[in-house]
Design a protein around this motif. Structure first.
Motif, mmCIF file in Angstrom:
data_model
loop_
_atom_site.group_PDB
_atom_site.id
_atom_site.type_symbol
_atom_site.label_atom_id
_atom_site.label_comp_id
_atom_site.label_asym_id
_atom_site.label_seq_id
_atom_site.Cartn_x
_atom_site.Cartn_y
_atom_site.Cartn_z
ATOM 1 N N HIS A 72 0.815 -1.207 0.000
ATOM 2 C CA HIS A 72 0.000 0.000 0.000
ATOM 3 C C HIS A 72 0.854 1.264 0.000
ATOM 4 C CE1 HIS A 72 -3.696 -2.302 1.759
ATOM 5 N NE2 HIS A 72 -3.388 -2.654 0.539
ATOM 6 N N VAL A 73 0.395 2.241 -0.755
ATOM 7 C CA VAL A 73 1.052 3.543 -0.854
ATOM 8 C C VAL A 73 0.004 4.614 -0.571
ATOM 9 C CG1 VAL A 73 2.262 5.145 -2.384
ATOM 10 C CG2 VAL A 73 2.697 2.686 -2.566
ATOM 11 N N TYR A 74 0.371 5.618 0.223
ATOM 12 C CA TYR A 74 -0.559 6.686 0.594
ATOM 13 C C TYR A 74 0.046 8.032 0.187
ATOM 14 C CZ TYR A 74 -2.618 3.026 3.470
ATOM 15 O OH TYR A 74 -3.185 1.852 3.899
ATOM 16 N N GLY A 75 -0.630 8.736 -0.751
ATOM 17 C CA GLY A 75 -0.189 10.058 -1.153
ATOM 18 C C GLY A 75 0.315 10.104 -2.583
ATOM 19 N N THR A 76 0.730 11.294 -3.003
ATOM 20 C CA THR A 76 1.289 11.535 -4.334
ATOM 21 C C THR A 76 2.446 12.516 -4.200
ATOM 22 O OG1 THR A 76 -0.879 11.197 -5.383
ATOM 23 C CG2 THR A 76 0.777 12.367 -6.673
ATOM 24 N N ASP A 77 3.617 12.154 -4.701
ATOM 25 C CA ASP A 77 4.853 12.947 -4.610
ATOM 26 C C ASP A 77 5.402 12.981 -3.181
ATOM 27 O OD1 ASP A 77 4.761 13.465 -7.345
ATOM 28 O OD2 ASP A 77 3.534 15.249 -7.058
ATOM 29 N N VAL A 78 4.567 13.421 -2.240
ATOM 30 C CA VAL A 78 4.928 13.325 -0.815
ATOM 31 C C VAL A 78 4.064 12.224 -0.219
ATOM 32 C CG1 VAL A 78 5.013 14.515 1.400
ATOM 33 C CG2 VAL A 78 5.521 15.768 -0.702
ATOM 34 N N ALA A 88 6.159 3.368 -3.215
ATOM 35 C CA ALA A 88 6.103 4.808 -3.468
ATOM 36 C C ALA A 88 7.094 5.202 -4.563
ATOM 37 C CB ALA A 88 6.392 5.574 -2.186
ATOM 38 N N ALA A 89 8.250 4.534 -4.581
ATOM 39 C CA ALA A 89 9.253 4.836 -5.608
ATOM 40 C C ALA A 89 8.735 4.492 -7.003
ATOM 41 C CB ALA A 89 10.538 4.074 -5.313
ATOM 42 N N VAL A 90 8.013 3.367 -7.110
ATOM 43 C CA VAL A 90 7.430 2.991 -8.401
ATOM 44 C C VAL A 90 6.322 3.974 -8.777
ATOM 45 C CG1 VAL A 90 6.196 1.192 -9.672
ATOM 46 C CG2 VAL A 90 8.001 0.551 -8.068
ATOM 47 N N GLY A 100 15.663 -1.249 -8.114
ATOM 48 C CA GLY A 100 16.859 -0.420 -8.251
ATOM 49 C C GLY A 100 17.109 0.416 -7.013
ATOM 50 N N LYS A 101 18.068 1.348 -7.098
ATOM 51 C CA LYS A 101 18.452 2.178 -5.963
ATOM 52 C C LYS A 101 17.614 3.457 -5.921
ATOM 53 C CE LYS A 101 23.275 0.646 -6.124
ATOM 54 N NZ LYS A 101 24.678 1.073 -6.322
ATOM 55 N N ILE A 102 17.286 3.882 -4.700
ATOM 56 C CA ILE A 102 16.543 5.133 -4.516
ATOM 57 C C ILE A 102 17.088 5.885 -3.309
ATOM 58 C CG2 ILE A 102 14.396 4.323 -5.544
ATOM 59 C CD1 ILE A 102 13.334 3.877 -2.690
ATOM 60 N N LEU A 103 16.907 7.187 -3.324
ATOM 61 C CA LEU A 103 17.252 8.041 -2.196
ATOM 62 C C LEU A 103 15.958 8.440 -1.495
ATOM 63 C CD1 LEU A 103 19.105 9.890 -0.497
ATOM 64 C CD2 LEU A 103 18.943 11.588 -2.331
ATOM 65 N N VAL A 104 15.894 8.213 -0.190
ATOM 66 C CA VAL A 104 14.698 8.505 0.600
ATOM 67 C C VAL A 104 15.027 9.580 1.620
ATOM 68 C CG1 VAL A 104 12.948 7.546 2.140
ATOM 69 C CG2 VAL A 104 13.913 6.129 0.318
ATOM 70 N N VAL A 135 10.941 10.526 -2.409
ATOM 71 C CA VAL A 135 11.935 9.641 -3.018
ATOM 72 C C VAL A 135 12.502 10.295 -4.274
ATOM 73 C CG1 VAL A 135 11.009 7.491 -2.126
ATOM 74 C CG2 VAL A 135 10.079 8.413 -4.227
ATOM 75 N N SER A 136 13.768 10.003 -4.551
ATOM 76 C CA SER A 136 14.429 10.501 -5.757
ATOM 77 C C SER A 136 15.429 9.452 -6.221
ATOM 78 C CB SER A 136 15.113 11.843 -5.481
ATOM 79 O OG SER A 136 16.029 11.729 -4.401
ATOM 80 N N GLU A 137 16.128 9.748 -7.294
ATOM 81 C CA GLU A 137 17.090 8.793 -7.819
ATOM 82 C C GLU A 137 18.169 8.495 -6.773
ATOM 83 O OE1 GLU A 137 18.727 10.004 -11.513
ATOM 84 O OE2 GLU A 137 16.789 10.202 -12.499
ATOM 85 N N GLY A 138 18.646 7.272 -6.791
ATOM 86 C CA GLY A 138 19.594 6.825 -5.766
ATOM 87 C C GLY A 138 21.006 7.310 -5.979
ATOM 88 N N LYS A 139 21.199 8.616 -6.169
ATOM 89 C CA LYS A 139 22.531 9.199 -6.345
ATOM 90 C C LYS A 139 22.926 9.941 -5.067
ATOM 91 C CE LYS A 139 22.016 9.846 -11.340
ATOM 92 N NZ LYS A 139 21.979 10.834 -12.450
ATOM 93 N N PRO A 140 24.069 9.595 -4.469
ATOM 94 C CA PRO A 140 24.491 10.278 -3.231
ATOM 95 C C PRO A 140 24.678 11.774 -3.464
ATOM 96 C CG PRO A 140 25.802 8.304 -3.646
ATOM 97 C CD PRO A 140 25.008 8.562 -4.891
ATOM 98 N N GLN A 141 24.226 12.563 -2.510
ATOM 99 C CA GLN A 141 24.407 14.010 -2.573
ATOM 100 C C GLN A 141 25.790 14.369 -2.032
ATOM 101 O OE1 GLN A 141 21.874 16.055 -3.916
ATOM 102 N NE2 GLN A 141 21.084 14.017 -4.445
ATOM 103 N N LYS A 142 26.420 15.348 -2.618
ATOM 104 C CA LYS A 142 27.759 15.749 -2.218
ATOM 105 C C LYS A 142 27.769 16.235 -0.776
ATOM 106 C CE LYS A 142 31.698 18.485 -3.814
ATOM 107 N NZ LYS A 142 32.179 19.465 -4.827
ATOM 108 N N GLY A 143 28.686 15.702 -0.003
ATOM 109 C CA GLY A 143 28.832 16.124 1.387
ATOM 110 C C GLY A 143 27.911 15.421 2.360
ATOM 111 N N VAL A 144 27.088 14.471 1.880
ATOM 112 C CA VAL A 144 26.161 13.756 2.755
ATOM 113 C C VAL A 144 26.654 12.325 2.945
ATOM 114 C CG1 VAL A 144 23.792 12.982 3.115
ATOM 115 C CG2 VAL A 144 24.232 15.147 1.946
#
Length: 655
Positions: A72-78, A88-90, A100-104, A135-144
């Motif tokens: 189950h998924v609740y909401g859209t975008d958020v 939610a990622a799908v 695949g990989k995702i950033l949460v 959720v966004s693409e699973g790419k590490p953010q710089k400095g995190v």
């Protein structure tokens, strides 16, 4: 001497510089190695909810198959943190169903979440929730820096996969000194002491565990999960305010904001339970019957996206306890069942079935039209009236009748049974699928799961009036001279191909045929053939007539000779095939057909007039009129005609 000293000093300086450069180079190599640690991405399952993971920001790897509606998924975008992370990622489009990989990233709770259908996932709406995530693409953010293992909010976390460590909360070392974990306090905007290791208290034994439930808990039910939505400032025993994010141990059993389940979408049925309230059943067995209903309601997962359930109690006369739209979740339904009181009287089962057929499955009572109608009849002993005829009419009206019989008549009581073997006569088939014989009331609970399985097996509900087993279909076939013998055989093959798609019997779909030229001929009526092989053989035997084209007269003839003998609870479909313009007027006959409730599909070939097809066809013409340029292309129309018949059927409420 001075020159030698200077030379030595130069050599020493040169050696020092070489060592210095070598050291710097080595340090650079070491720095490179330190700056490039290998990052292990934790893996999670599709059913892992964001709220179960403490980390405020993390990268995870999702498996394939998370598009499944059970996640189950609740909401859209958020999304509310009660949602499946990977689902939610799908839904958001960050992943497809292959994983695949995702950033949460966790964000604040929202005052409302709007459901939507996106990327093969239907998300649900929710009034509010204490925490959200994006959720966004699973790419590490710089400095995190991202965790290589996840911290879960309870020891009953989902099974970790390779490289994932699961951590549970520990009891505090001293009562009353527990604080929120640093990440969640930061989400709430509270200040945390840097580097402090904090844990949540375990709930007291009296607080029932609900966090491991596979389904959302109803609003108002006790839960050991903390309500981070609330901004209430609590006080301790000295009445001094504590941090807004801090919840004392005594406050763990707070009102939960768990969403009410929307129901199991794989079991979308409209269900009526006919319970025995006759005097012969007794109070104790009546209570057992109510407990059985409550267990079924719980097992079904009642909700607007899944099964809906109402109850009719019968004795001398039936009465609706509540209808399909009265209670929209299993919790409320169970509460209502508990309040039912026994009415007493005789055991007039036939009267109760007739009542349900005529009154229960209506749009005003919550019947959704697109869901199969199911009636489960519970009988203690034997009925005091006849049930076979009432059940047959119910089946022909689109109701799947299930019988559960307890403690049948003894030898000295069989003389009072009006219809021996009534259950097998009343149900759709005598193969045991629609009837349960229970030896005694105390073993009734064993029937819960088998019954639920059959009710939810919508493919096996043969008596459910779908678009394929609910109609009387009359084919009106143009046998004029312009058709020709060869093309006429092609038309008959088209009629056979359409007929094959339907479930044919005397209680399901029935087929009839009329051929016309200047005159008309009834090839066979609805009541002649009751099996698919017999119908197909009858179509094959139709002989080519040859003559003119009086389509209007043919429609009138079909209404009189074919559809006048259609059963009142059957949908009436006329499928007319012609290759030319009619010699007579078709407007008035077409209007009469619509007035008499006949849905007309007009199929034109070669020289057929498009404007005339649209006049003959039921409105809107784009869904009921078809044209092909030659007879050999008729087969291409079959899927579209079937699709439109089913689409129209499913859009209409059924009584």
């Amino acid at each position: 001497m001075g020159i030698a000293v200077l030379t030595m000093k130069a050599s020493v300086i040169e050696m020092f510089l070489v060592l210095l450069v070598t050291g710097i180079h080595s340090n650079k190599e070491m720095t490179k190695k330190i700056k490039r640690p290998k990052f292990t991405v934790p893996q999670i399952n599709c059913d892992v909810r964001a709220g179960k993971i403490i980390n405020p920001e993390f990268i995870v790897k999702c498996p394939a198959g998370c598009q499944d509606p059970r996640y189950h998924v609740y909401g859209t975008d958020v999304y509310a943190s009660y949602s499946s992370v990977c689902g939610a990622a799908v839904h958001s489009g960050v992943l497809d169903n292959s994983g695949g990989k995702i950033l949460v990233r966790k964000v604040a709770g929202q005052s409302g979440y709007k459901g939507s259908y996106s990327n093969g996932v239907q998300s649900l709406s929710l009034p509010r929730w204490r925490e959200s995530f994006v959720v966004s693409e699973g790419k590490p953010q710089k400095g995190v820096t991202y965790p290589i293992s996840l911290t879960y909010s309870s020891s009953k976390s989902p099974a970790a996969k390779a490289g994932e460590t699961t951590k549970a909360y520990q009891s505090p070392s001293a009562p009353g000194t527990t604080a929120q974990p640093v990440p969640l306090m930061q989400v709430l905007g509270t200040t945390a002491v840097e580097g402090t290791h904090t844990t949540l208290p375990k709930p007291p034994p009296s607080a029932g565990s609900t966090t491991s439930s596979l389904r959302p808990q109803p609003v108002g039910q006790r839960s050991q999960e903390l309500d981070f939505w609330s901004t209430t400032t609590y006080t301790n025993s000295q009445n001094t305010p504590t941090n807004p994010g801090f919840v004392p141990k005594t406050e763990l059993s707070t009102q939960s904001l768990e969403p009410v389940s929307q129901g199991d979408p794989s079991c979308k049925v409209d269900l009526s339970f006919l319970i025995d309230g006759s005097a012969s059943i007794g109070k104790r067995r009546f209570r057992i019957q109510k407990q059985f209903l409550a267990d079924v309601a719980q097992a079904l997962d009642i909700g607007p996206a899944g099964p809906l359930m109402g109850v009719v109690q019968y004795g001398d006369n039936p009465v609706t306890q509540f209808n399909l739209k009265t209670h929209m979740n299993s919790r409320d339904l169970k509460t209502a069942i508990e309040k039912i009181t026994q009415r007493g009287g005789l055991s007039n089962v036939g009267r109760a079935i007739s009542f349900v057929t005529q009154n229960f499955f209506s749009k005003s009572n919550g019947n959704r039209g697109s869901a199969p109608n199911v009636a489960v009849v519970m009988v203690d002993g034997w009925p005091t009236d006849k049930v076979e005829e009432a059940s047959r009419f119910a089946r022909e009206s689109g109701i799947n009748i299930f019988f559960i019989t307890m403690e049948g008549a003894s030898e000295n009581e069989k003389q009072y049974v009006l219809e021996p073997n009534f259950a097998n006569k009343a149900v759709c088939r005598t193969n045991g699928f629609y009837s349960f014989s229970v030896q005694n009331w105390f073993s009734l609970h064993k029937t819960v799961q088998p019954l639920v399985k059959r009710i939810c097996d919508t493919d096996r509900l043969a008596c459910s009036k779908t678009c394929l087993n609910s109609a009387d279909i009359g084919f009106i076939i143009d046998g004029s001279s312009s058709v020709g013998t060869g093309n006429f055989r092609t038309v008959l093959q088209f009629v056979a191909n359409l007929s094959k798609e339907f479930e044919i019997s005397d209680t399901d779909t029935r087929i009839g045929a009329v051929q016309y030229t200047y005159e008309q001929r009834l090839e066979f009526g609805f009541d002649v053939y009751s099996t698919k092989p017999d119908v197909l053989n009858a179509i094959k035997r139709v002989g080519y007539w040859s003559g003119g084209t009086s389509t209007g007269a043919a429609i009138n003839y079909a209404l009189e000779q074919l559809f006048k003998k259609s059963k009142p609870n059957k949908r009436k479909l006329m499928i007319l095939i012609t290759d030319g313009r009619s010699y007579d007027d078709v407007r008035i006959p077409a209007m009469v057909a619509r007035h008499e409730g006949v849905i007309t599909y007009a199929i034109g070939v070669a020289w057929a007039a498009q404007d005339e097809l649209e006049v003959i066809a039921t409105h809107p013409a784009r869904d009921h009129a078809f044209f092909v340029d030659e007879f050999d292309n008729l087969y291409k129309v079959v899927p579209k005609v079937i699709q439109n018949i089913c689409t129209e059927f499913n859009s209409q409420p059924r009584n």
